[in-house]
Write a protein that holds these residues in place. Structure first.
Motif, PDB file in Angstrom:
ATOM      1  N   LYS A  52       0.826  -1.215   0.000  1.00  0.00           N
ATOM      2  CA  LYS A  52       0.000   0.000   0.000  1.00  0.00           C
ATOM      3  C   LYS A  52       0.858   1.262   0.000  1.00  0.00           C
ATOM      4  N   ASN A  53       2.010   1.210   0.673  1.00  0.00           N
ATOM      5  CA  ASN A  53       2.848   2.398   0.829  1.00  0.00           C
ATOM      6  C   ASN A  53       4.084   2.411  -0.069  1.00  0.00           C
ATOM      7  N   GLY A  54       4.189   1.461  -0.994  1.00  0.00           N
ATOM      8  CA  GLY A  54       5.273   1.473  -1.971  1.00  0.00           C
ATOM      9  C   GLY A  54       6.651   1.177  -1.410  1.00  0.00           C
ATOM     10  N   VAL A  55       6.724   0.414  -0.326  1.00  0.00           N
ATOM     11  CA  VAL A  55       8.015   0.047   0.268  1.00  0.00           C
ATOM     12  C   VAL A  55       8.602  -1.118  -0.530  1.00  0.00           C
ATOM     13  N   ILE A  56       9.855  -0.998  -0.905  1.00  0.00           N
ATOM     14  CA  ILE A  56      10.528  -2.060  -1.660  1.00  0.00           C
ATOM     15  C   ILE A  56      11.068  -3.100  -0.686  1.00  0.00           C
ATOM     16  N   ALA A  57      10.799  -4.352  -0.970  1.00  0.00           N
ATOM     17  CA  ALA A  57      11.333  -5.449  -0.162  1.00  0.00           C
ATOM     18  C   ALA A  57      12.690  -5.837  -0.740  1.00  0.00           C
ATOM     19  N   VAL A  58      13.755  -5.639   0.035  1.00  0.00           N
ATOM     20  CA  VAL A  58      15.084  -6.074  -0.390  1.00  0.00           C
ATOM     21  C   VAL A  58      15.326  -7.425   0.269  1.00  0.00           C
ATOM     22  N   LEU A  59      15.226  -8.464  -0.545  1.00  0.00           N
ATOM     23  CA  LEU A  59      15.347  -9.821  -0.028  1.00  0.00           C
ATOM     24  C   LEU A  59      16.770 -10.327  -0.191  1.00  0.00           C
ATOM     25  N   LEU A  60      17.205 -11.101   0.778  1.00  0.00           N
ATOM     26  CA  LEU A  60      18.588 -11.556   0.879  1.00  0.00           C
ATOM     27  C   LEU A  60      18.605 -13.074   1.037  1.00  0.00           C
ATOM     28  N   PRO A  61      18.367 -13.799  -0.054  1.00  0.00           N
ATOM     29  CA  PRO A  61      18.251 -15.256   0.055  1.00  0.00           C
ATOM     30  C   PRO A  61      19.522 -15.937   0.547  1.00  0.00           C
ATOM     31  N   GLY A  62      20.673 -15.312   0.394  1.00  0.00           N
ATOM     32  CA  GLY A  62      21.916 -15.880   0.907  1.00  0.00           C
ATOM     33  C   GLY A  62      21.923 -15.977   2.420  1.00  0.00           C
ATOM     34  N   THR A  63      21.265 -15.027   3.078  1.00  0.00           N
ATOM     35  CA  THR A  63      21.181 -15.047   4.538  1.00  0.00           C
ATOM     36  C   THR A  63      20.392 -16.262   5.006  1.00  0.00           C
ATOM     37  N   ALA A  64      19.207 -16.463   4.422  1.00  0.00           N
ATOM     38  CA  ALA A  64      18.392 -17.623   4.805  1.00  0.00           C
ATOM     39  C   ALA A  64      19.147 -18.921   4.522  1.00  0.00           C
ATOM     40  N   PHE A  65      19.819 -18.981   3.376  1.00  0.00           N
ATOM     41  CA  PHE A  65      20.587 -20.166   3.000  1.00  0.00           C
ATOM     42  C   PHE A  65      21.688 -20.448   4.022  1.00  0.00           C
ATOM     43  N   PHE A  66      22.474 -19.432   4.371  1.00  0.00           N
ATOM     44  CA  PHE A  66      23.602 -19.612   5.281  1.00  0.00           C
ATOM     45  C   PHE A  66      23.143 -19.950   6.700  1.00  0.00           C
ATOM     46  N   LEU A  67      22.051 -19.316   7.142  1.00  0.00           N
ATOM     47  CA  LEU A  67      21.536 -19.566   8.488  1.00  0.00           C
ATOM     48  C   LEU A  67      20.626 -20.794   8.543  1.00  0.00           C
ATOM     49  N   ASN A 105      20.316 -17.395  -8.383  1.00  0.00           N
ATOM     50  CA  ASN A 105      19.953 -18.817  -8.385  1.00  0.00           C
ATOM     51  C   ASN A 105      19.095 -19.158  -7.173  1.00  0.00           C
ATOM     52  N   LEU A 106      19.541 -18.710  -5.999  1.00  0.00           N
ATOM     53  CA  LEU A 106      18.794 -18.999  -4.773  1.00  0.00           C
ATOM     54  C   LEU A 106      17.384 -18.417  -4.826  1.00  0.00           C
ATOM     55  N   ALA A 107      17.232 -17.227  -5.382  1.00  0.00           N
ATOM     56  CA  ALA A 107      15.914 -16.600  -5.458  1.00  0.00           C
ATOM     57  C   ALA A 107      14.953 -17.466  -6.267  1.00  0.00           C
ATOM     58  N   CYS A 108      15.443 -18.048  -7.350  1.00  0.00           N
ATOM     59  CA  CYS A 108      14.599 -18.944  -8.155  1.00  0.00           C
ATOM     60  C   CYS A 108      14.326 -20.258  -7.420  1.00  0.00           C
ATOM     61  N   LEU A 109      15.367 -20.844  -6.863  1.00  0.00           N
ATOM     62  CA  LEU A 109      15.249 -22.172  -6.269  1.00  0.00           C
ATOM     63  C   LEU A 109      14.541 -22.188  -4.918  1.00  0.00           C
ATOM     64  N   THR A 110      14.814 -21.194  -4.079  1.00  0.00           N
ATOM     65  CA  THR A 110      14.265 -21.232  -2.721  1.00  0.00           C
ATOM     66  C   THR A 110      13.097 -20.290  -2.503  1.00  0.00           C
ATOM     67  N   MET A 111      12.973 -19.245  -3.327  1.00  0.00           N
ATOM     68  CA  MET A 111      11.886 -18.285  -3.127  1.00  0.00           C
ATOM     69  C   MET A 111      10.861 -18.337  -4.256  1.00  0.00           C
ATOM     70  N   LYS A 112      11.072 -19.260  -5.205  1.00  0.00           N
ATOM     71  CA  LYS A 112      10.125 -19.501  -6.298  1.00  0.00           C
ATOM     72  C   LYS A 112       9.885 -18.272  -7.174  1.00  0.00           C
ATOM     73  N   MET A 113      10.918 -17.411  -7.303  1.00  0.00           N
ATOM     74  CA  MET A 113      10.818 -16.277  -8.220  1.00  0.00           C
ATOM     75  C   MET A 113      11.122 -16.767  -9.633  1.00  0.00           C
TER      76      MET A 113
END
Length: 191
Positions: A52-67, A105-113
């Motif tokens: 609603k407020n136009g906030v951009i989500a900066v996603l960091l799939p490497g963080t989820a992968f590493f943790l 690669n991670l964004a496609c494989l783990t976040m289904k983008m």
């Protein structure tokens, strides 16, 4: 701090909902942040408010992968209308990679983008997330001559071939600095 930021034309960026859900996405929307980063635990309401407020989500799939955590729900964000950007988070404690192709690669494989969503997230949406979309992030007249050419038959190959460097040519400010995958002996333009 928010008032000083408004006076100087600065918009906040918020590190939000990485490990636990604490209302970071909602706060980002409330204060008019340009972006909220991480969002592994963002709530449905927070996602709705970010859209609603136009906030951009900066996603960091490497963080989820590493943790070894569940990644951010990119599909839900995209379907809600939240613009998504991707980054490495280059952080020795939670994402020790500098490889944007690996993040793609991670964004496609783990976040289904989709590959197209990933390419948009790494270019124009990333430029918007740092307030530079009028200068970089797409190939347009009047923007800086920054470009990467890949030795690949199509853009989907970038996300399909993981852990492979497909960079052939890099152009920075209109000057070729990498050619045939090798760094040229030229001064690298700054900023």
């Amino acid at each position: 701090i928010l008032e000083a930021g408004k006076r100087y034309g600065l918009k906040p960026k918020i590190h939000a909902d990485e490990i636990v859900q604490f209302g970071g996405a909602e706060l980002a929307a409330k204060v008019g942040a340009v972006s909220a980063d991480h969002l592994l635990q963002a709530s449905d309401e927070g996602i709705k408010q970010m859209a609603k407020n136009g906030v951009i989500a900066v996603l960091l799939p490497g963080t989820a992968f590493f943790l070894m955590e569940k990644p951010a729900n990119a599909r839900k964000m995209i379907e809600a209308g939240v613009p998504v950007a991707l980054s490495t988070d280059r952080n020795p404690g939670s994402s020790p990679t500098e490889s944007l192709p690996f993040i793609m690669n991670l964004a496609c494989l783990t976040m289904k983008m989709t590959p197209a969503e990933v390419l948009t997230a790494c270019t124009i949406n990333a430029a918007h997330a740092i307030g530079k979309a009028d200068e970089v992030g797409s190939i347009e007249v009047g923007k800086k001559g920054d470009l990467v050419l890949f030795d690949a038959p199509n853009y989907q190959t970038l996300q399909y071939n993981y852990a492979v460097n497909l960079v052939d040519t890099v152009i920075k400010k209109g000057q070729v600095i990498v050619e045939g995958g090798a760094l040229r002996d030229v001064p690298v333009p700054t900023t």
